[in-house]
Design a protein around this motif. Structure first.
Motif, PDB file in Angstrom:
ATOM      1  N   SER A 176     104.497  24.130   6.309  1.00 34.19           N
ATOM      2  CA  SER A 176     103.423  23.298   5.761  1.00 34.19           C
ATOM      3  C   SER A 176     103.824  21.835   5.726  1.00 34.19           C
ATOM      4  O   SER A 176     103.015  20.951   6.022  1.00 34.19           O
ATOM      5  CB  SER A 176     103.031  23.768   4.359  1.00 34.19           C
ATOM      6  OG  SER A 176     102.378  25.004   4.423  1.00 34.19           O
ATOM      7  N   LEU A 177     105.078  21.556   5.366  1.00 32.56           N
ATOM      8  CA  LEU A 177     105.555  20.161   5.370  1.00 32.56           C
ATOM      9  C   LEU A 177     105.543  19.590   6.784  1.00 32.56           C
ATOM     10  O   LEU A 177     105.142  18.436   6.989  1.00 32.56           O
ATOM     11  CB  LEU A 177     106.955  20.067   4.763  1.00 32.56           C
ATOM     12  CG  LEU A 177     107.055  20.297   3.262  1.00 32.56           C
ATOM     13  CD1 LEU A 177     108.519  20.310   2.825  1.00 32.56           C
ATOM     14  CD2 LEU A 177     106.273  19.242   2.487  1.00 32.56           C
ATOM     15  N   PHE A 233      95.638  24.996  -2.435  1.00 31.11           N
ATOM     16  CA  PHE A 233      96.687  24.872  -1.427  1.00 31.11           C
ATOM     17  C   PHE A 233      97.474  23.586  -1.646  1.00 31.11           C
ATOM     18  O   PHE A 233      98.697  23.598  -1.661  1.00 31.11           O
ATOM     19  CB  PHE A 233      96.084  24.890  -0.020  1.00 31.11           C
ATOM     20  CG  PHE A 233      97.113  24.691   1.055  1.00 31.11           C
ATOM     21  CD1 PHE A 233      97.906  25.745   1.473  1.00 31.11           C
ATOM     22  CD2 PHE A 233      97.287  23.450   1.650  1.00 31.11           C
ATOM     23  CE1 PHE A 233      98.866  25.569   2.457  1.00 31.11           C
ATOM     24  CE2 PHE A 233      98.240  23.267   2.633  1.00 31.11           C
ATOM     25  CZ  PHE A 233      99.025  24.333   3.040  1.00 31.11           C
ATOM     26  N   ASP A 234      96.783  22.460  -1.803  1.00 33.56           N
ATOM     27  CA  ASP A 234      97.457  21.178  -2.019  1.00 33.56           C
ATOM     28  C   ASP A 234      98.326  21.210  -3.264  1.00 33.56           C
ATOM     29  O   ASP A 234      99.475  20.788  -3.235  1.00 33.56           O
ATOM     30  CB  ASP A 234      96.439  20.035  -2.140  1.00 33.56           C
ATOM     31  CG  ASP A 234      95.770  19.707  -0.815  1.00 33.56           C
ATOM     32  OD1 ASP A 234      96.266  20.175   0.242  1.00 33.56           O
ATOM     33  OD2 ASP A 234      94.753  19.003  -0.839  1.00 33.56           O
ATOM     34  N   GLY A 279     107.407  29.351   5.311  1.00 37.47           N
ATOM     35  CA  GLY A 279     106.014  28.905   5.379  1.00 37.47           C
ATOM     36  C   GLY A 279     105.791  27.582   4.664  1.00 37.47           C
ATOM     37  O   GLY A 279     104.977  26.764   5.089  1.00 37.47           O
ATOM     38  N   ALA A 280     106.522  27.356   3.580  1.00 38.83           N
ATOM     39  CA  ALA A 280     106.413  26.086   2.857  1.00 38.83           C
ATOM     40  C   ALA A 280     107.002  24.952   3.702  1.00 38.83           C
ATOM     41  O   ALA A 280     106.447  23.848   3.745  1.00 38.83           O
ATOM     42  CB  ALA A 280     107.120  26.178   1.509  1.00 38.83           C
ATOM     43  N   HIS A 286     105.081  18.802  16.728  1.00 36.43           N
ATOM     44  CA  HIS A 286     103.672  19.066  16.425  1.00 36.43           C
ATOM     45  C   HIS A 286     102.807  18.345  17.461  1.00 36.43           C
ATOM     46  O   HIS A 286     102.868  17.135  17.578  1.00 36.43           O
ATOM     47  CB  HIS A 286     103.378  18.541  15.017  1.00 36.43           C
ATOM     48  CG  HIS A 286     102.114  19.044  14.422  1.00 36.43           C
ATOM     49  ND1 HIS A 286     101.719  18.709  13.167  1.00 36.43           N
ATOM     50  CD2 HIS A 286     101.146  19.858  14.890  1.00 36.43           C
ATOM     51  CE1 HIS A 286     100.568  19.284  12.885  1.00 36.43           C
ATOM     52  NE2 HIS A 286     100.211  19.990  13.923  1.00 36.43           N
ATOM     53  N   THR A 315     101.388  23.798  -2.630  1.00 37.04           N
ATOM     54  CA  THR A 315     102.419  23.540  -1.619  1.00 37.04           C
ATOM     55  C   THR A 315     102.971  22.129  -1.613  1.00 37.04           C
ATOM     56  O   THR A 315     104.168  21.957  -1.413  1.00 37.04           O
ATOM     57  CB  THR A 315     101.907  23.850  -0.201  1.00 37.04           C
ATOM     58  OG1 THR A 315     100.754  23.069   0.045  1.00 37.04           O
ATOM     59  CG2 THR A 315     101.599  25.321  -0.042  1.00 37.04           C
ATOM     60  N   VAL A 316     102.160  21.126  -1.786  1.00 40.64           N
ATOM     61  CA  VAL A 316     102.662  19.760  -1.580  1.00 40.64           C
ATOM     62  C   VAL A 316     102.590  18.856  -2.806  1.00 40.64           C
ATOM     63  O   VAL A 316     102.825  17.657  -2.693  1.00 40.64           O
ATOM     64  CB  VAL A 316     101.970  19.075  -0.380  1.00 40.64           C
ATOM     65  CG1 VAL A 316     102.309  19.776   0.908  1.00 40.64           C
ATOM     66  CG2 VAL A 316     100.469  18.996  -0.582  1.00 40.64           C
ATOM     67  N   SER A 359      95.501  20.988  15.463  1.00 44.34           N
ATOM     68  CA  SER A 359      96.800  21.421  15.989  1.00 44.34           C
ATOM     69  C   SER A 359      96.631  22.255  17.257  1.00 44.34           C
ATOM     70  O   SER A 359      95.830  23.180  17.307  1.00 44.34           O
ATOM     71  CB  SER A 359      97.551  22.254  14.951  1.00 44.34           C
ATOM     72  OG  SER A 359      97.853  21.477  13.827  1.00 44.34           O
ATOM     73  N   ASP A 401     103.597  20.507   9.228  1.00 41.43           N
ATOM     74  CA  ASP A 401     102.190  20.339   9.575  1.00 41.43           C
ATOM     75  C   ASP A 401     101.600  19.101   8.901  1.00 41.43           C
ATOM     76  O   ASP A 401     101.021  18.233   9.558  1.00 41.43           O
ATOM     77  CB  ASP A 401     101.417  21.593   9.175  1.00 41.43           C
ATOM     78  CG  ASP A 401      99.946  21.561   9.561  1.00 41.43           C
ATOM     79  OD1 ASP A 401      99.540  20.717  10.385  1.00 41.43           O
ATOM     80  OD2 ASP A 401      99.193  22.391   9.035  1.00 41.43           O
ATOM     81  N   LEU A 402     101.757  18.982   7.602  1.00 41.34           N
ATOM     82  CA  LEU A 402     101.105  17.902   6.858  1.00 41.34           C
ATOM     83  C   LEU A 402     101.710  16.524   7.124  1.00 41.34           C
ATOM     84  O   LEU A 402     100.980  15.562   7.337  1.00 41.34           O
ATOM     85  CB  LEU A 402     101.128  18.221   5.367  1.00 41.34           C
ATOM     86  CG  LEU A 402     100.304  19.453   4.984  1.00 41.34           C
ATOM     87  CD1 LEU A 402     100.616  19.893   3.571  1.00 41.34           C
ATOM     88  CD2 LEU A 402      98.826  19.184   5.161  1.00 41.34           C
TER      89      LEU A 402
END
Length: 142
Positions: free
Chosen positions: A59-60, A16-17, A55-56, A131, A20-21, A80, A62-63
């Motif tokens: 994710s940004l 995942f890491d 979704g990407a 968030h 996505t990031v 969350s 969220d992270l």
């Protein structure tokens, strides 16, 4: 004896890491208040029209929204409770984004931040998120 469940969790997190990031950079931290990051949209996170997947972007939000809690002095990043995102414009492959996360509040048990994702070259807002997290340390009975 190998713990296959733990191995699967470790691989999933690393995948995942990396997916996505990978490439996310921290540009500035304002202790107690904010964090600014940069991210160049990789083609792997775009659709057929070369626009970044929602979704990407989520994710940004969220992270980076989670990471700013450390800048605010929280010893934990929590769980969350709510994430809301307004998608305002499209980010495209190879565009550089600026992600700014600001702390709205950090209380004893909850905290809330805003995250704004902008096109770094034009300043155009791509997405705006909020968030809310539960920050109290809990122990599991499982």
């Amino acid at each position: 004896m190998m713990d296959w469940q733990q191995l699967e969790r470790d691989v999933s997190v690393k995948l995942f890491d990396a997916f996505t990031v990978a490439g996310l950079r921290v540009d500035a931290i304002e202790p107690g208040r904010a964090m600014i990051c940069s991210f160049t949209v990789p083609p792997r996170l775009t659709d057929a029209s070369k626009r970044m997947h929602g979704g990407a972007l989520a994710s940004l939000v969220d992270l980076v929204g989670t990471a700013v809690f450390f800048a605010g002095g929280s010893p934990v990043t929590g769980v969350s409770l709510e994430i809301t995102i307004s998608y305002l414009n499209a980010a495209r492959a190879n565009e550089e984004l600026e992600i700014e996360s600001r702390i709205l509040s950090i209380g004893e048990k909850t905290g809330c931040v805003t995250v704004e994702i902008r096109n770094k070259a034009t300043g155009e807002v791509i997405a705006h998120g909020r968030h809310t997290k539960y920050l109290a340390i809990v122990s599991s009975k499982l």
